[in-house]
Design an enzyme around this catalytic site. Sequence first.
Site, mmCIF file in Angstrom:
data_model
loop_
_atom_site.group_PDB
_atom_site.id
_atom_site.type_symbol
_atom_site.label_atom_id
_atom_site.label_comp_id
_atom_site.label_asym_id
_atom_site.label_seq_id
_atom_site.Cartn_x
_atom_site.Cartn_y
_atom_site.Cartn_z
ATOM 1 N N ASP A 1 0.871 -1.179 0.000
ATOM 2 C CA ASP A 1 0.000 0.000 0.000
ATOM 3 C C ASP A 1 0.904 1.224 0.000
ATOM 4 O OD1 ASP A 1 -1.647 2.120 0.701
ATOM 5 O OD2 ASP A 1 -2.876 0.925 2.076
ATOM 6 N N HIS A 2 0.907 1.939 -1.113
ATOM 7 C CA HIS A 2 1.876 3.033 -1.275
ATOM 8 C C HIS A 2 1.553 4.236 -0.380
ATOM 9 C CE1 HIS A 2 5.345 4.736 -2.918
ATOM 10 N NE2 HIS A 2 5.101 4.651 -4.202
ATOM 11 N N ARG A 3 0.384 4.212 0.280
ATOM 12 C CA ARG A 3 0.096 5.285 1.241
ATOM 13 C C ARG A 3 0.932 5.102 2.500
ATOM 14 N NH1 ARG A 3 -6.218 4.279 1.798
ATOM 15 N NH2 ARG A 3 -5.307 2.196 1.967
ATOM 16 N N ILE B 1 3.786 2.481 2.623
ATOM 17 C CA ILE B 1 5.130 1.938 2.391
ATOM 18 C C ILE B 1 5.709 2.565 1.122
ATOM 19 C CG2 ILE B 1 6.365 -0.207 1.785
ATOM 20 C CD1 ILE B 1 4.137 -1.642 3.476
#
Length: 251
Positions: free
Chosen positions: A224-226, A228
């Site tokens: 989850d780029h929010r 990591i």
Amino acid sequence: MADVPSYLATLAPLPEADFSEFGEIEVKPLSRIQQLTGAFLGRNWVIVPHVTHHDEVDVTEAEARRHAWNKEHPDQKLTPVVLQIKALAAVLPEFPNFNASLSADGKSLVLKKYVNIGVAVDTPKGLVVPVIRNADSKSMPELASALAAVAEKARTKGLSMAEMSGSSMAISSLGHIGGTAFTPIINAPDVAILGVTALQNRPAPTQEGGIAWRKMLPLSLSYDHRVINGADAARFVKAVGKKLADPILWE
Ligand code: CAO
């Protein structure tokens, strides 16, 4: 600028096709599990900004140890997935952002002090993800029994929601079938999932200037780029590989 709901309202609806106009068809109802899993996967894919990081880790020593163990302990057979659960559970405390969930309002990160590993299990009725609790304090044979028990229950009696809740991260292994990489969908509210495909034999240079065959395990980490960033994802995958090769894993 349009807000997100108004933008979504501009998308074209899916056409309701009558496929029988084009040839013979058969309508097969989806199982309850397939319907539920489909709804959860669809939600997670739309809500979570996924990025998948692909890498290969050298598991030559880990595989040699596993084969030696299986020879000595034919009643306690360890599959590659067991080693991967063990390594993932050992690495998670070093990467607290991976053992975390976003709070409901998206304003904070809930860091988990437990290590529970979900494992995707393919059943005749669909895909389910039972959770192995406190995987970090289980030995390799204990993890093997726990995995065999939940996979068997998933395929025969079915699992309760409680048995599929509370994971830190999940592993989805297609290694026994094949593949070189894929994009697993995160089992939200987890923030990452580790996809595994089939071991590859690759030639690699030795320190003596020769060439040796190494067993490389392809890992596909969706995150989850929010929560990591890419650099941490790359470090995380390397750390899992290092842990797999570490003899301490077996103690
Ligand atoms: N590379 C090569 N071979 C592999 C491997 C890999 N990465 N991973 C497993 N194998 C081999 C094992 O060594 C074993 O071989 P032997 O019987 O000769 O020893 C064989 O494949 C079976 O292993 P397995 O992975 O099925 O066994 P497991 O008990 O560890 O796995 C489970 C259990 C639940 C992970 C598995 O049965 C399963 O359901 N996997 C599918 C998950 C899935 O569908 N994921 C996709 C979700 S996204 O749609």
